[in-house]
Design a protein around this motif. Structure first.
Motif, PDB file in Angstrom:
ATOM      1  N   MET A 113      35.500  19.569 -17.378  1.00  0.00           N
ATOM      2  CA  MET A 113      34.708  18.337 -17.348  1.00  0.00           C
ATOM      3  C   MET A 113      35.036  17.560 -16.071  1.00  0.00           C
ATOM      4  O   MET A 113      36.198  17.392 -15.715  1.00  0.00           O
ATOM      5  N   GLU A 114      33.993  17.098 -15.387  1.00  0.00           N
ATOM      6  CA  GLU A 114      34.162  16.389 -14.129  1.00  0.00           C
ATOM      7  C   GLU A 114      33.837  14.911 -14.299  1.00  0.00           C
ATOM      8  O   GLU A 114      33.016  14.530 -15.149  1.00  0.00           O
ATOM      9  N   LEU A 115      34.462  14.084 -13.459  1.00  0.00           N
ATOM     10  CA  LEU A 115      34.166  12.649 -13.492  1.00  0.00           C
ATOM     11  C   LEU A 115      32.699  12.388 -13.188  1.00  0.00           C
ATOM     12  O   LEU A 115      32.085  11.482 -13.753  1.00  0.00           O
ATOM     13  N   ARG A 116      32.132  13.200 -12.304  1.00  0.00           N
ATOM     14  CA  ARG A 116      30.729  13.024 -11.950  1.00  0.00           C
ATOM     15  C   ARG A 116      29.841  13.149 -13.188  1.00  0.00           C
ATOM     16  O   ARG A 116      28.867  12.422 -13.350  1.00  0.00           O
ATOM     17  N   GLN A 125      23.833  18.287 -14.623  1.00  0.00           N
ATOM     18  CA  GLN A 125      25.165  17.825 -15.021  1.00  0.00           C
ATOM     19  C   GLN A 125      25.212  17.457 -16.506  1.00  0.00           C
ATOM     20  O   GLN A 125      26.201  17.739 -17.190  1.00  0.00           O
ATOM     21  N   ILE A 126      24.154  16.833 -17.005  1.00  0.00           N
ATOM     22  CA  ILE A 126      24.107  16.483 -18.427  1.00  0.00           C
ATOM     23  C   ILE A 126      24.085  17.756 -19.273  1.00  0.00           C
ATOM     24  O   ILE A 126      24.781  17.855 -20.294  1.00  0.00           O
ATOM     25  N   HIS A 127      23.291  18.731 -18.838  1.00  0.00           N
ATOM     26  CA  HIS A 127      23.202  19.999 -19.566  1.00  0.00           C
ATOM     27  C   HIS A 127      24.559  20.699 -19.598  1.00  0.00           C
ATOM     28  O   HIS A 127      24.986  21.217 -20.644  1.00  0.00           O
ATOM     29  N   GLN A 128      25.256  20.718 -18.461  1.00  0.00           N
ATOM     30  CA  GLN A 128      26.568  21.354 -18.403  1.00  0.00           C
ATOM     31  C   GLN A 128      27.580  20.633 -19.289  1.00  0.00           C
ATOM     32  O   GLN A 128      28.425  21.260 -19.932  1.00  0.00           O
ATOM     33  N   LEU A 129      27.473  19.311 -19.314  1.00  0.00           N
ATOM     34  CA  LEU A 129      28.378  18.522 -20.153  1.00  0.00           C
ATOM     35  C   LEU A 129      28.139  18.848 -21.631  1.00  0.00           C
ATOM     36  O   LEU A 129      29.097  19.026 -22.400  1.00  0.00           O
ATOM     37  N   GLU A 130      26.884  18.921 -22.033  1.00  0.00           N
ATOM     38  CA  GLU A 130      26.558  19.243 -23.423  1.00  0.00           C
ATOM     39  C   GLU A 130      27.038  20.651 -23.790  1.00  0.00           C
ATOM     40  O   GLU A 130      27.544  20.874 -24.893  1.00  0.00           O
TER      41      GLU A 130
END
Length: 299
Positions: free
Chosen positions: A1-4, A35-40
Motif C-alpha cells: 500500500m502506497e501513500l499516494r 490507484q483506487i482499483h489497486q487499493l481495493e
C-alpha cells in the motif's frame, strides 16, 4: 500500500467523483482510477459503489476513510514537527476561528505574533461552531478560537480568553437609536435580522430575547456579520452583535445601543485536542495568546 493511494482515496471519497478528484490532484483520471482499483484489490474489498454519476463509499469504505484520514493527519504533523525541530520559528500554525472574529480580532493577534516571529506561517480555517469542533477532533487544525466556549468536552480542552458584550444595533433614525442604553424588551415588536441556524450567535440572541420575555420575530437571516450589519443599517430590522463585529467605517452604519436588561454576552475561548501535545510552534502561539488576552484584561 502506497501513500499516494491513500491520498487519492481520500480525495475521491470527499469529491465522490473520480474526474473532480483528478482535477484537484492535477493528475489524469485514469491514474486515480488505477490507484483506487489497486487499493481495493490489495484490501480485498470494494471501497466505492456507483450511484448515478457519483461514487459512494461502502460501509467498509467509510471505516477505511476514518483510518486513512488519521494516518495522513499524523504524517502531516510529523513533517511539521521535523521542520519545527530544524527551526521552531519557521513552522506553520493551523488556526480555526468563526467568521465573526475574522474582522478584527484574528488580524490583530496574528499581526502582533508575527512581529515577534516573522517567519511563522498560518493556515486559517473559518467555520461554524460544530465544524470547528469537528476539525479539531479530526486533527485538521491545531488551535481554534471558538464561541461560546464549550466547557467540559471529551475531546477538546482550553481556556476562556474573554467575555464580550453584545449590543443592540438599530437602523439610523430609529426611535431608540439615540438612547445610551435600552432594555431588550423594548425591541419586542421589532423585526429581527439573525444569523442562520448553526451559527453560535443565533442561540445567544434567541435565549436573551426569551429571558426578556418574548420570542423574536425573524424577518431576515444571514451568514456574515457584514450582512447582518448591512441589513440593519438599510432599515430591514434590528439585531444584536458583539462589539468587535461593529468595527466598520463604511457609509452605511447601524446605530449601536447598549443593552441594560438582560445583559447579553458571549464567551470566546481557545481550544486544542485533549491529551495531545501541541506542535512546538503552536505551543509558542498558545502561550502568546494567553499572555496577550491576560494583558488586555488588566489594561
Amino acid at each position: 500500500m502506497e501513500l499516494r493511494q491513500l491520498y487519492y482515496f481520500v480525495k475521491v471519497a470527499k469529491k465522490e467523483h473520480v474526474t473532480q478528484a483528478a482535477e484537484e490532484l492535477h493528475v489524469a483520471q485514469s491514474a486515480v482510477s488505477r490507484q483506487i482499483h489497486q487499493l481495493e484489490e490489495e484490501l480485498g474489498v470494494k471501497l466505492f459503489v456507483q450511484k448515478g454519476r457519483n461514487l459512494q463509499l461502502t460501509q467498509v469504505g467509510q471505516l477505511f476513510l476514518k483510518r486513512a484520514e488519521a494516518i495522513l493527519a499524523d504524517l502531516e504533523r510529523a513533517v511539521v514537527e521535523i521542520h519545527e525541530f530544524l527551526d521552531p520559528e519557521k513552522g506553520e500554525i493551523r488556526l480555526g476561528f468563526p467568521h465573526s472574529l475574522g474582522i478584527s480580532l484574528i488580524p490583530q493577534v496574528v499581526a502582533a505574533f508575527r512581529k515577534l516571529y516573522p517567519n511563522v506561517k498560518f493556515r486559517f480555517k473559518q467555520g461554524m461552531y460544530p465544524s470547528l469542533i469537528r476539525d479539531m477532533i479530526k486533527g485538521e487544525i491545531d488551535l481554534a478560537f471558538i464561541s461560546p466556549f464549550p466547557g467540559d468536552h471529551e475531546f477538546v480542552c482550553g481556556e476562556v480568553l474573554l467575555t464580550e458584550e453584545l449590543y443592540a444595533i438599530l437602523p439610523p433614525g430609529h426611535p431608540l437609536s439615540d438612547e445610551s442604553a435600552i432594555d431588550l424588551k423594548q425591541l419586542e415588536h421589532e423585526t429581527f435580522v439573525l444569523f442562520s441556524e448553526g451559527y453560535s450567535l443565533r442561540p445567544i440572541v434567541w435565549e436573551a430575547c426569551q429571558r426578556a420575555g418574548f420570542t423574536p420575530n425573524i424577518g431576515f437571516e444571514g451568514e456574515e456579520t457584514d450582512t447582518i450589519r448591512g441589513l440593519v443599517a438599510a432599515g430591514m430590522g434590528v439585531s444584536l452583535l458583539p462589539e468587535m463585529a461593529l468595527h466598520y467605517t463604511g457609509p452605511l452604519q447601524p446605530a449601536k445601543v447598549r443593552i441594560n436588561n438582560p445583559q447579553v454576552t458571549r464567551t470566546i475561548g481557545l481550544i486544542r485536542r485533549t491529551n495531545e501535545k501541541l506542535p512546538l510552534v503552536a505551543k509558542v502561539f498558545h502561550g502568546f495568546l494567553i499572555r496577550y488576552f491576560n494583558d488586555r484584561r488588566h489594561q
